[in-house]
Design an enzyme around this catalytic site. Sequence first.
Site, PDB file in Angstrom:
ATOM      1  N   GLU A  40       0.838  -1.213   0.000  1.00  0.00           N
ATOM      2  CA  GLU A  40       0.000   0.000   0.000  1.00  0.00           C
ATOM      3  C   GLU A  40       0.864   1.251   0.000  1.00  0.00           C
ATOM      4  OE1 GLU A  40      -2.261   3.406   1.791  1.00  0.00           O
ATOM      5  OE2 GLU A  40      -0.529   2.384   2.595  1.00  0.00           O
ATOM      6  N   ASP A  47      -8.145   1.618   8.226  1.00  0.00           N
ATOM      7  CA  ASP A  47      -6.790   2.172   8.132  1.00  0.00           C
ATOM      8  C   ASP A  47      -6.600   3.263   9.182  1.00  0.00           C
ATOM      9  OD1 ASP A  47      -4.209   2.507   7.211  1.00  0.00           O
ATOM     10  OD2 ASP A  47      -4.769   3.159   5.194  1.00  0.00           O
ATOM     11  N   HIS A  91       2.770   8.318   9.787  1.00  0.00           N
ATOM     12  CA  HIS A  91       4.044   8.287   9.066  1.00  0.00           C
ATOM     13  C   HIS A  91       5.205   8.865   9.863  1.00  0.00           C
ATOM     14  CE1 HIS A  91       2.311   7.453   4.777  1.00  0.00           C
ATOM     15  NE2 HIS A  91       1.993   6.551   5.674  1.00  0.00           N
TER      16      HIS A  91
HETATM   17 ZN   LIG Z   1       0.798   4.699   5.645  1.00  0.00          ZN
END
Ligand SMILES: [Zn+2]
Length: 389
Positions: A185, A232, A335
């Site tokens: 992904e 997610d 992130h």
């Molecule tokens: Zn990610």
Amino acid sequence: MQLAIALLSLVSFLSFGLAYHDVSDETLKKLPGPGGDFDIKTGSILAPILVSRVSGTEGNSAVRQHFVDFFKSQLPEWRIELHNSTSTTPVSGGKEVPFVNIIATRDPPGSLPGDVSRLALVAHYDSKLTPKGFIGAIDSAAPCAMILHVARSIDAALTKKWAAASEDDFEVEHKGVQILLLDGEEAFKSWTDADSLYGARALAGDWEATFHAAASIYRTPLDSIDLFLLLDLLGSAGPRVPSYFKTTHWAYQHMATAEDRLRKLGLMKSSPNHAAKMEKRKNKKPRAEPHFLPEGSKKNEAFTGGFVQDDHVPFMARGVEILHIIPTPFPNVWHEITDDGEHLDMDTVEDWTKLVMAFTAEWMELEGFFDFKAEKRKAETEKSEFEIP
Ligand SMILES: [Zn+2]
Ligand SMILES: *[C@@H]1O[C@H](CO)[C@@H](O)[C@H](O)[C@H]1NC(C)=O
């Protein structure tokens, strides 16, 4: 996934007349939590995923093996397939990198694969290459763990429901569950159409061209997906997930209703009003109840077409109906090197798990088929078998 919001004109497809049945309060109260299996250091489900698992690396295949072993040992009725593809990436120096999606399917016994419509529970299991040592606990180790625990918790009820179904019970005989744990992904360099969603793009493309037997109800495995439920960035405290798509707002509303009921029953551990927190609070006044899914009553005109780029994109482009459970704004650890096990809010992780379990149980109409006592006994027996005295 990518922060930028994209616009897309949605082609809506008529979806099959769907049944959805609420489960009772009694069932909601008894939905099993993950217990020690979500412990970030020792949990049999979550701990093995909390490692670097960049596509094409050993960490990635070790985590994949963990998933395959989980199904083989705990969910032998599920059909496991690996979907392989390769692609170069902006950092592979011309070399092909392998991407391996895991597909686990549980269909009613005796049904033909082309005659089953399925609820797909989806998350990606690869982790981002940078920053160095990145774990990706919310992105998406925790969502993968949630899905495994949900599968395990509904498995016996599915067996029971199907065993009780009569021959001509069309809905029951034709409704299954599918788990997609997708690879690749994350972008290797920076997010572009070519550098992202490697596994999802390959799978959606292949499935579009995979035809079921001629007389099948559903033409391809894509047509068989009734709802693509993508999880997610879940596991940080205080999430707020909007309803992204008009065509699946009804499904969002069902999940929001389930959330509301879990909250009213005092079952959401992350709630400021949960019994465990009220005990410690001097001022016992209830606080405003937060909501993970606050847009249940969103009006038609309020859908602007904005959405987050993620694994659903190649499926949505081919007409699959999507329910995207991802917070906006993204959690702060997104992130960052801090997106690790220690930064998960475990109450929130458990609450999401319970909510997805409730939704799945309602989608699959499992009221009356849970046998929590028997499951508990089984879990205790298994535990004692492995416990070192
Ligand atoms: Zn990610
Ligand atoms: C897909 O890749 C996996 C892992 O590399 C391998 O074990 C498996 O045999 C491959 N399957 C097919 C159908 O090529």
